[in-house]
Design a protein around this motif. Sequence first.
Motif, PDB file in Angstrom:
ATOM      1  N   ASN A   1       5.564   4.269 -16.019  1.00 50.03           N
ATOM      2  CA  ASN A   1       4.229   4.493 -16.576  1.00 50.03           C
ATOM      3  C   ASN A   1       4.283   4.613 -18.097  1.00 50.03           C
ATOM      4  O   ASN A   1       3.445   4.052 -18.797  1.00 50.03           O
TER       5      ASN A   1
ATOM      6  N   ASP B   1       9.179   6.802 -11.627  1.00 51.62           N
ATOM      7  CA  ASP B   1       7.715   6.650 -11.650  1.00 51.62           C
ATOM      8  C   ASP B   1       7.160   6.931 -13.045  1.00 51.62           C
ATOM      9  O   ASP B   1       6.375   6.152 -13.593  1.00 51.62           O
ATOM     10  N   SER B   2       7.567   8.052 -13.603  1.00 53.47           N
ATOM     11  CA  SER B   2       7.039   8.481 -14.890  1.00 53.47           C
ATOM     12  C   SER B   2       7.427   7.533 -16.015  1.00 53.47           C
ATOM     13  O   SER B   2       6.596   7.188 -16.870  1.00 53.47           O
TER      14      SER B   2
ATOM     15  N   HIS C   1      10.857  10.670  -9.335  1.00 54.60           N
ATOM     16  CA  HIS C   1       9.801  11.002 -10.296  1.00 54.60           C
ATOM     17  C   HIS C   1      10.119  10.408 -11.673  1.00 54.60           C
ATOM     18  O   HIS C   1       9.226   9.881 -12.345  1.00 54.60           O
TER      19      HIS C   1
ATOM     20  N   TRP D   1       2.570  11.674  -5.673  1.00 50.51           N
ATOM     21  CA  TRP D   1       3.557  10.594  -5.650  1.00 50.51           C
ATOM     22  C   TRP D   1       4.904  11.115  -5.147  1.00 50.51           C
ATOM     23  O   TRP D   1       5.617  10.423  -4.432  1.00 50.51           O
ATOM     24  N   ALA D   2       5.258  12.348  -5.531  1.00 55.26           N
ATOM     25  CA  ALA D   2       6.539  12.930  -5.110  1.00 55.26           C
ATOM     26  C   ALA D   2       6.580  13.217  -3.610  1.00 55.26           C
ATOM     27  O   ALA D   2       7.660  13.405  -3.046  1.00 55.26           O
TER      28      ALA D   2
ATOM     29  N   GLU E   1       1.307  13.093 -10.050  1.00 53.86           N
ATOM     30  CA  GLU E   1       2.760  13.062  -9.849  1.00 53.86           C
ATOM     31  C   GLU E   1       3.194  13.903  -8.652  1.00 53.86           C
ATOM     32  O   GLU E   1       4.163  13.555  -7.981  1.00 53.86           O
ATOM     33  N   ARG E   2       2.483  14.966  -8.356  1.00 56.07           N
ATOM     34  CA  ARG E   2       2.832  15.776  -7.170  1.00 56.07           C
ATOM     35  C   ARG E   2       2.603  14.975  -5.887  1.00 56.07           C
ATOM     36  O   ARG E   2       3.413  15.020  -4.969  1.00 56.07           O
TER      37      ARG E   2
ATOM     38  N   THR F   1      -4.108   8.125 -15.524  1.00 54.52           N
ATOM     39  CA  THR F   1      -3.085   9.087 -15.121  1.00 54.52           C
ATOM     40  C   THR F   1      -2.787   8.893 -13.645  1.00 54.52           C
ATOM     41  O   THR F   1      -3.435   8.080 -12.978  1.00 54.52           O
ATOM     42  N   TYR F   2      -1.812   9.614 -13.156  1.00 51.98           N
ATOM     43  CA  TYR F   2      -1.502   9.575 -11.729  1.00 51.98           C
ATOM     44  C   TYR F   2      -1.129  10.984 -11.289  1.00 51.98           C
ATOM     45  O   TYR F   2      -0.721  11.815 -12.101  1.00 51.98           O
TER      46      TYR F   2
END
Length: 180
Positions: A77, A73-74, A70, A101-102, A98-99, A95-96
């Motif tokens: 971004n 990823d974060s 995470h 993506w995880a 994140e949950r 935005t994305y």
Amino acid sequence: MAELVLEKLQYPLGQAVLTADLTPDKRAEFIQVIAALPESLKMAVYNLSDEKLDTPYRPEGWTVRQVVHHLADSHMNSYIRFRWALTEDEPEIKTYDERAWAMLPDAKSAPVDWSLDLLTAVHRRWVHLLEHMAEEDYKREINHPEWGMVNLDKMLCLYEWHCRHHTRHITSLRERMLWV
């Protein structure tokens, strides 16, 4: 009482405090925290087995492995958002989830070294950019679909906290589990 314990596990440092007008000294301090993340994170996960990496840092929370992925990823971004803010007028960012993506296979099972390497590279570039920004650059804004207009000082505050916040998730778990 259980809610307070869960909140302390979820936010071991408390919620982020975002300041729209940082001093140069405070900016430099925050940039150093961002610069230190890759090494701090490597130390936080040092010598953890796959079983330990697959342990959630709190009930119904992400695993240590997911937290590391995470962060990559974060922070990728965020780096891109800083670049957009510096090259476009008030760009509306995407935005994305994140949950979601995880929950992707790479976040759930890939070696953490991959994201540690990625964070090292991204943070080198990001810190170089941050250290070479002019005072007025930190006033530039992005248009976040959920937060509205946010300047780069606030973004710097958020990501300084984000570095410490997620590293603390891992180090707190290590302390609770006596993983020395």
